[in-house]
Every structure is written in C-alpha cells, then in structure tokens.
Design an enzyme around this catalytic site. Structure first.
Site, PDB file in Angstrom:
ATOM      1  N   GLU A 177       0.823  -1.215   0.000  1.00 23.04           N
ATOM      2  CA  GLU A 177       0.000   0.000   0.000  1.00 23.04           C
ATOM      3  C   GLU A 177       0.859   1.268   0.000  1.00 23.04           C
ATOM      4  OE1 GLU A 177      -2.444   0.569   3.493  1.00 23.04           O
ATOM      5  OE2 GLU A 177      -3.470   2.285   2.624  1.00 23.04           O
ATOM      6  N   LYS A 219      -2.813  -2.185  -2.808  1.00 22.73           N
ATOM      7  CA  LYS A 219      -3.808  -1.286  -2.217  1.00 22.73           C
ATOM      8  C   LYS A 219      -3.420   0.119  -2.655  1.00 22.73           C
ATOM      9  CE  LYS A 219      -6.004  -0.011   2.152  1.00 22.73           C
ATOM     10  NZ  LYS A 219      -6.629  -0.602   3.340  1.00 22.73           N
TER      11      LYS A 219
HETATM   12  P1  13P Z   1      -8.952   4.434   4.914  1.00 23.56           P
HETATM   13  O1  13P Z   1      -9.892   3.768   3.936  1.00 23.56           O
HETATM   14  O2  13P Z   1      -9.636   5.018   6.095  1.00 23.56           O
HETATM   15  O3  13P Z   1      -7.988   5.349   4.217  1.00 23.56           O
HETATM   16  O4  13P Z   1      -8.082   3.271   5.548  1.00 23.56           O
HETATM   17  C1  13P Z   1      -7.601   2.288   4.738  1.00 23.56           C
HETATM   18  C2  13P Z   1      -6.309   1.807   5.251  1.00 23.56           C
HETATM   19  O5  13P Z   1      -6.188   0.684   5.653  1.00 23.56           O
HETATM   20  C3  13P Z   1      -5.176   2.729   5.255  1.00 23.56           C
HETATM   21  O6  13P Z   1      -4.008   2.034   5.506  1.00 23.56           O
END
Ligand code: 13P
Length: 343
Positions: A177, A219
């Site tokens: 991510e 992600k």
């Molecule tokens: P949000 O959808 O609140 O941004 O959180 C997702 C997430 O896991 C961020 O690391």
C-alpha cells in the site's frame, strides 16, 4: 513454497463482488476515531468495537477479509473465542497490519518512511500461527512543494518489497500500500504524476526483490485533487485518471487492486469505485475496496460506544459493505443509500 496457498488466498481476497474491511487502526488512529464519538480509547472499548465489526453477520458475501491490528488479532469475543477463529467460521480471511508506522525520513523534511522490517520474519511466523493469511504494509507519500523526492519514493518502495518478499516466504499474501495522501492543495494532474512515479518505483523494486506479482495485492490511492485544491475533479474524472494511471504502471499479472478511502466520504468512495467498474472497459485486474473509514463511519456513528446500539451498527456496516460490493460490479446507484435507511 506455498505457491498454491498464496494463489488461493490472493484470489479469495479479490473474489467477484468482495472487498476488504480495514480495521487495523493503530493506537493513535483509533483514539482519533473514538474522539469523534467522545469515547475513551481503553483496551476494552477497542475490543468491544472490533467485536462488533468482526462478529457482524452475513458479511462474507461482500467482505473477503478483515485487516487486524496486533492488539486485535490477540483479542477475543466476550465468551473467549479468538477473533481470527470467529472470522474463519464466518468465511472471512484474517489479515494483519505488520508495519510499525510511518516515521520522519532522515534528510528529507516533510517526508516519511515506513518502519517495521526488523524481526519481521519472526513476527510473520507468529501471525501465521494465529491464523493470518494476508498482511498489510502502508507507505505514506506526501505531496507538497518540491516533495515527494525520488529518495522518499525509493526508500518506501524498497521497504515495501522487502516486506512483501518476507510475507511470501511465510505463505502470507502481502498487500502493498503506497498511499499518496490527499492532504494539500495540489491538482489532480500533480497527484497523477506522483502516483505514477510511486507505482513505477514500487513494481520495479518488487521485481528486483523477487516478489511474485501473482501473489501480491496492490492497495492503491485514487488519483484525486488535494483536499484544499479549489478545483475538485468530478467522479468520472477521478475514475478515468485512476484507471489510466494504473494501466500505465501495474503489471497484468497482479491478481487484484483494492482502494483505500483516504479521507473521502463513504458515499464518494463508493461512487468512485463504481464509476471505475461501470466504464465497461476490460481491465487486467479486478478493482475492489479495502476501506477503513469509508466502511466503518456509519457503524461507528451508530454505535457511539453503547452496547444497546451494536445491532444497529452492524446493520449499518452490512449496508455499507453491500453498496461497495455493488460498486465492484458498477451497479451502485445513489438511490440505494436511501433504500437502506428505509429498510
Ligand atoms: P482508509 O480507507 O480510512 O484510508 O483506511 C484504509 C487503510 O487501511 C489505510 O491504511
């Protein structure tokens, strides 16, 4: 090693119409969420809130997995059933956030690098024993004057790849991510460029460190204008820019892409995902969700820390999950928001 297991897990995470619920807020972040409902962040309040989310019924048609925090994966329901066991029984995969947070990057004012590699091999083995089948590591990329620099992007991509390689060695599917933050007044075009550079660097590092793309989930943040940019893009522009950016940079071998919500409202996050899936364009990967705030917001607001509101909060979570599942097929309509309220 673990080839078949990793492939099965990755496919299940992004099965048609399913997405991931992120409930892996660290201590500081969950405190902020609880502050919004004026609830103290105690161990028991955190357990009770995660209990509500984890034990919600009939979510598995929309939710493939939940990402837990270190504290949560070791917690249990009031009657003592460990949370990972509850998820398994409900047909939901248990995931675990394994990074230890974004820290200031030395020599790069205003920029962050995510830590957590020391001892990671051993921690992953422990989490696997507890029932985790996938993991998450979040890198933070900030847009500002003269940032991000290549150094920050490279340092974060390197750490993400080291983490991903260790996950696959342990038989755990890594979610990589690299979040490009919405903070700031930058334009959508600037977000596009930064996201493109970040994803290009990430997939270069994943290749260099022998991470199997087939057993990795991305992600991603959507390509949007900064929160304080006077010129906000509409839903279709965000969808088109995000898809174009992903097509340029993400290998077709990747099993799936899930989005974070990053501070978008729950309805907007659903609308954006829907617009991407409604174009009808054939894409190499399914596009789904891994929202934290955008899935939890209605449940948290309904719960307010009170046991009497648990059932209503679970209903709110179920509904939000259903709408995002519809968005995975491009079948979400704003009217569906109201239908649920009436139901
Ligand atoms: P949000 O959808 O609140 O941004 O959180 C997702 C997430 O896991 C961020 O690391």
């Amino acid at each position: 090693m673990f080839e078949r297991e990793l492939a099965t897990t990755a496919a299940a995470m992004v099965a048609p119409g399913k997405g991931i619920l992120a409930i892996d807020e660290s201590g500081g972040t969950i405190k902020k969420r609880f502050d919004s409902i004026k609830l103290e962040s105690t161990v028991e309040n955190r357990r009770a809130y995660r209990d509500l989310l984890i034990t919600a019924k009939d979510l598995s048609q929309f939710i493939s997995g939940m990402i837990l925090y270190d504290e949560t994966i070791k917690q249990a329901t009031r009657d003592g059933t460990p949370f990972p066991e509850v998820l398994k029984k409900n047909g939901i995969l248990a995931g675990i956030k394994v990074d230890t947070g974004a820290k200031d990057l030395a020599g790069a004012p205003g920029e962050k690098v995510t830590e957590g590699l020391d001892g990671l091999r051993e921690r992953l083995a422990g989490y696997k024993k507890m029932g985790a089948t996938f993991a998450k590591w979040r890198a933070v990329i900030t847009i500002g004057k003269d940032i991000p620099g290549d150094y920050c992007i490279a340092a974060n991509a390197h750490a993400l790849a080291r983490y991903a390689a260790l996950c696959q060695e342990a038989g755990i599917v890594p979610i990589v991510e690299p979040e490009v933050l919405m903070d700031g007044n930058h334009t959508l075009e600037r977000c596009f460029d930064v996201t493109e550079n970040t994803l290009r660097a990430l997939f270069h590092e994943l290749g260099a460190q022998r991470v199997r793309i087939e057993h990795t989930i991305l992600k991603a943040s959507m390509v949007v204008a900064g929160k304080d940019c006077p010129q906000q893009a509409d839903v279709r522009q965000v969808a088109a820019a995000t898809i174009q950016c992903l097509k340029r940079t993400v290998p077709a071998a990747l099993p799936g892409i899930v989005f974070l919500s990053g501070g978008q409202s729950d309805e907007l996050a659903t609308a954006h995902l829907n617009a991407m899936n409604a174009t009808g364009a054939a894409l190499p990967w399914p596009l789904s969700f891994s929202y934290g705030r955008a899935l939890q917001a209605p449940a948290l607001k309904t719960w307010k820390g009170q046991a009497a509101n648990v059932a209503a909060a679970q209903k709110a979570l179920h509904h939000r999950s259903k709408l995002n599942s519809a968005a995975c097929f491009g079948r979400y309509k704003p009217e569906m928001e109201k239908e649920a309220l009436a139901a």
